[in-house]
Design a protein around this motif. Structure first.
Motif, short mmCIF file in Angstrom:
data_model
loop_
_atom_site.label_atom_id
_atom_site.label_comp_id
_atom_site.label_asym_id
_atom_site.label_seq_id
_atom_site.Cartn_x
_atom_site.Cartn_y
_atom_site.Cartn_z
N ASP A 143 0.84 -1.19 0.00
CA ASP A 143 0.00 0.00 0.00
C ASP A 143 0.88 1.24 0.00
OD1 ASP A 143 -2.50 -1.40 0.30
OD2 ASP A 143 -1.94 -1.75 2.38
N ALA A 144 0.46 2.28 -0.69
CA ALA A 144 1.13 3.57 -0.56
C ALA A 144 0.98 4.03 0.89
CB ALA A 144 0.50 4.58 -1.51
N GLY A 148 7.41 1.00 7.22
CA GLY A 148 8.51 0.05 7.16
C GLY A 148 8.72 -0.59 5.81
N VAL A 149 8.51 0.17 4.72
CA VAL A 149 8.67 -0.42 3.40
C VAL A 149 10.10 -0.91 3.18
CG1 VAL A 149 9.22 1.74 2.19
CG2 VAL A 149 8.08 -0.12 0.95
N ILE A 160 9.12 -3.51 -5.02
CA ILE A 160 7.76 -3.45 -4.51
C ILE A 160 6.84 -3.14 -5.69
CG2 ILE A 160 8.39 -2.72 -2.19
CD1 ILE A 160 7.44 0.17 -3.10
N GLU A 161 5.58 -3.52 -5.56
CA GLU A 161 4.57 -3.07 -6.50
C GLU A 161 3.57 -2.22 -5.73
OE1 GLU A 161 0.82 -4.67 -9.13
OE2 GLU A 161 2.72 -5.77 -9.33
N LEU A 162 3.50 -0.96 -6.08
CA LEU A 162 2.55 -0.06 -5.43
C LEU A 162 1.13 -0.42 -5.83
CD1 LEU A 162 4.36 3.36 -5.94
CD2 LEU A 162 3.85 2.31 -3.73
N TYR A 163 0.27 -0.62 -4.82
CA TYR A 163 -1.15 -0.85 -5.07
C TYR A 163 -1.79 0.50 -5.40
CZ TYR A 163 -6.08 -1.54 -3.81
OH TYR A 163 -7.45 -1.56 -3.80
N CYS A 183 1.98 7.78 -2.99
CA CYS A 183 2.69 6.86 -3.88
C CYS A 183 4.12 7.32 -4.11
CB CYS A 183 1.96 6.74 -5.22
SG CYS A 183 0.37 5.88 -5.15
N VAL A 184 4.30 8.60 -4.35
CA VAL A 184 5.63 9.14 -4.59
C VAL A 184 6.51 8.96 -3.36
CG1 VAL A 184 6.93 11.27 -5.02
CG2 VAL A 184 4.87 10.78 -6.35
N ALA A 185 5.97 9.26 -2.19
CA ALA A 185 6.75 9.14 -0.96
C ALA A 185 7.18 7.70 -0.71
CB ALA A 185 5.95 9.67 0.22
N THR A 186 6.26 6.75 -0.91
CA THR A 186 6.59 5.34 -0.70
C THR A 186 7.61 4.86 -1.72
OG1 THR A 186 4.40 4.96 0.24
CG2 THR A 186 5.62 3.02 -0.49
#
Length: 252
Positions: A143-144, A148-149, A160-163, A183-186
């Motif tokens: 998830d965006a 702890g990514v 990772i694949e952003l949902y 999304c950008v931050a993650t």
């Protein structure tokens, strides 16, 4: 330019609704590749509601023929059953270039959330190692805004694949700024730990351009539902080429 991997699950849904072999999943995938798509994605479910194990093997042969990537999605914790050998076993047979792990349950219509690294990391670590031993690049569905990514890198994942479901919903409402910023931050947090970034879910011709322009160093998008729906009007080849034009117009 981010690579376009076309998800052909919906072709199998249509085939299975009638029985028999038409429409042909492999023929549809071939049409996408002939139009310039850089890969094929499928997400076989244990209940075989659309893509089946035999489809996976046929698509593995096709992508090897074209020299492009097969991205196989699935829940690494789903137990094997009749017609479904389990995700790792299917990867061992098909040897996809990429294995994308998704925490979906049997009852879900579609994937709708990513992993919780605080809860799932210890269980994921050996599953990731097993897949990497098969030669698969491993991506984790997230998830965006997930906390702890960076743990994804610590437990062995490559990407990772952003949902992007929430982003697509916000874009349709006319205010995607907050969802896009998440999304950008993650993506930036993941990249800072050495992870590559993919994205997928409900991306479409209407929202892909803004997403691809904003998310830095986006490597791959997997698109199925919208693309197949749009292809009903414009044909597979024309629709794939439209997506490629959108991606090629964006930096990165």
């Amino acid at each position: 330019m981010a690579a376009l991997s076309v998800n052909v699950n919906k072709i199998a849904v249509l085939r299975n609704s009638r029985g028999g072999a038409e429409p042909d999943v492999v023929r549809a995938a071939r049409a996408c590749l002939d139009a310039g798509a850089q890969g094929i994605t499928v997400h076989p479910r244990p209940d075989a509601r659309h893509i089946r194990a035999d489809d996976v093997l046929a698509l593995a042969a096709l992508t090897r023929e074209y020299g492009v990537e097969l991205n196989l999605e699935g829940n690494p914790f789903a137990p094997p059953r009749a017609g479904y050998p389990g995700f790792a076993a299917l990867c061992a047979l098909a040897r996809p270039a990429q294995a994308t792990l998704v925490p979906d349950g049997d009852g879900q219509i579609t994937s709708d959330h990513g992993f919780d690294f605080g809860r799932d990391s210890d269980a994921l670590r050996p599953r990731i190692a097993e897949l990497k031993a098969l030669g698969c690049r491993v991506s984790l569905f997230v998830d965006a805004g997930v906390e702890g990514v960076g743990r994804a890198a610590e437990i062995g994942a490559d990407r990772i694949e952003l949902y992007t479901g929430p982003y697509a919903e916000a874009h349709a409402r006319g205010d995607a700024s907050a969802a896009l910023a998440a999304c950008v931050a993650t993506a930036r947090q993941a990249q800072a730990t050495g992870l590559g970034v993919n994205a997928g879910h409900d991306l479409s011709q209407q929202n892909l351009g803004d997403f691809a322009a904003a998310v830095p160093n986006l490597l791959e998008v997997s698109i199925g539902h919208a693309l197949i729906g749009e292809a009903l009007y414009d044909g597979l080849a024309g629709t794939v080429k439209t997506y490629l034009r959108i991606l090629s117009a964006r930096p990165g």
